[in-house]
Design a protein around this motif. Sequence first.
Motif, short mmCIF file in Angstrom:
data_model
loop_
_atom_site.label_atom_id
_atom_site.label_comp_id
_atom_site.label_asym_id
_atom_site.label_seq_id
_atom_site.Cartn_x
_atom_site.Cartn_y
_atom_site.Cartn_z
N LEU A 187 54.94 31.66 45.82
CA LEU A 187 53.64 31.25 46.33
C LEU A 187 53.32 29.80 45.99
O LEU A 187 52.73 29.08 46.80
N ALA A 188 53.71 29.38 44.81
CA ALA A 188 53.47 27.98 44.41
C ALA A 188 54.16 27.03 45.37
O ALA A 188 53.64 25.94 45.70
N GLY A 189 55.34 27.42 45.84
CA GLY A 189 56.06 26.57 46.78
C GLY A 189 55.40 26.49 48.14
O GLY A 189 55.58 25.49 48.85
N HIS A 190 54.65 27.51 48.52
CA HIS A 190 54.02 27.52 49.84
C HIS A 190 52.56 27.07 49.81
O HIS A 190 52.03 26.60 50.83
N LEU A 191 51.91 27.21 48.66
CA LEU A 191 50.51 26.81 48.56
C LEU A 191 50.32 25.46 47.87
O LEU A 191 49.21 24.96 47.77
N ARG A 208 44.55 35.14 57.98
CA ARG A 208 45.35 33.92 58.03
C ARG A 208 46.67 34.17 57.32
O ARG A 208 46.71 34.62 56.18
N THR A 209 47.78 33.91 58.01
CA THR A 209 49.10 34.13 57.42
C THR A 209 49.46 32.96 56.49
O THR A 209 49.04 31.82 56.70
N VAL A 210 50.27 33.26 55.47
CA VAL A 210 50.73 32.24 54.52
C VAL A 210 52.22 32.01 54.67
O VAL A 210 52.67 30.88 54.88
N ALA A 211 53.02 33.07 54.55
CA ALA A 211 54.47 32.91 54.63
C ALA A 211 55.13 34.27 54.73
O ALA A 211 54.53 35.30 54.38
N ALA A 212 56.36 34.29 55.20
CA ALA A 212 57.19 35.49 55.20
C ALA A 212 58.53 35.13 54.59
O ALA A 212 58.94 33.96 54.58
N SER A 213 59.22 36.14 54.05
CA SER A 213 60.49 35.87 53.37
C SER A 213 61.42 37.07 53.47
O SER A 213 60.99 38.22 53.42
N GLU A 214 62.72 36.78 53.59
CA GLU A 214 63.76 37.80 53.53
C GLU A 214 64.49 37.75 52.19
O GLU A 214 65.51 38.41 52.02
N ASP A 215 63.96 36.98 51.23
CA ASP A 215 64.59 36.84 49.92
C ASP A 215 64.42 38.13 49.13
O ASP A 215 63.34 38.45 48.66
N THR A 216 65.50 38.87 48.95
CA THR A 216 65.43 40.16 48.28
C THR A 216 65.35 40.05 46.76
O THR A 216 65.17 41.06 46.07
#
Length: 353
Positions: A17-21, A87-95
């Motif tokens: 989250l820190a990387g996206h916000l 409001r969308t923030v991010a999506a990830s496939e990082d397992t």
Amino acid sequence: MVATGDLVDPARLREFLAGHLDTEPDAFDVERHDQGFSNETLFVEYGETDLVVRRPPPGETADTAHDVLREFEVVDALQDTDVPVPRTVAASEDTDIMGCPFYVMERLPGDVLRFSEPDRFANPDARQRVGEEMVDTLAAIHTVDHEAVGLGDFGRPEGFTERQVERWTDQIEWAFEETTSEREVPDLRRIGDWLDDNAPSEHEHALVHGDYKLDNVIFGPADEPELTGVLDWEMSTLGDPLCDLGWLLFFWLESGDSLPTIMQTVAPVFLTNDDYPSRRDLVDRYEQQTGVEFTNQRFYRVLAVYKMAALGEMFYARYLMGNSDSTFYAMMEDGVPALAEQGVAIIEGDQPL
């Protein structure tokens, strides 16, 4: 019971989250939301920002787990439309973070009307407006230009309704392999045959939510009801919009309804207050808002009952298999036959709109 620690590595989520916000929070907390039977929902306090994380349940297969990214796709596509979504923030496939794909959106303030109405809505004008907001928002979903927002390939609308009958029939037959040793529900096969004979071969093509009902939307905190967000899009696709309307009507109770235990459990009983719009009122407003006539209304209402019965029979099968000790699943021993009776009553004209 699933614990929060089974669903997420908080340190890795915070780093993500820190990387996206682009900010480090002064407070950080993750809490599992324990309502619902589909994807897992986590509430995240990230400094001054409240977030929601959606991920599949633990142990889901790779194909099923991918549904959460499909949910993100539609919510993200609807950001700048008349359809209210978070409001969308991010999506990830990082397992490495959760062991599965996930996505993040902002958390909306307000209320989900599941078991009771907020005190501020306990008056005739507000109750009327709740129904109007539900219909107007459904109309917005069905009239959005799905091609323009990038959802042109989001589903196969041609033949959608016929496939719905086939899909839920297959699910019922799967469950019957386990449940018929305990009790039989022959009315479900009768309903399935009737639906197969009456499924419309042609219908409107639109974005459909797939699970549109009162407890899958959020109303903002203002005194006057305003529907500020449509939630739980994992069943969404391109298809027949009248299937959504039939589903909404199934859960929209009204004064004078007989309420078997199953309906008291799955639908908001407070809707039986006379101040709420009737199902007929909802249909009239939907037709006015969309220009689409609710033709073949018995079919769509019966299909909604059939879908709920299929879900219930699968729940009961899993209970008998020992895969769940849920009292709700156990209730389906009697709940599904009650639903089948309702479906037959609609077919025979004993429960008019």
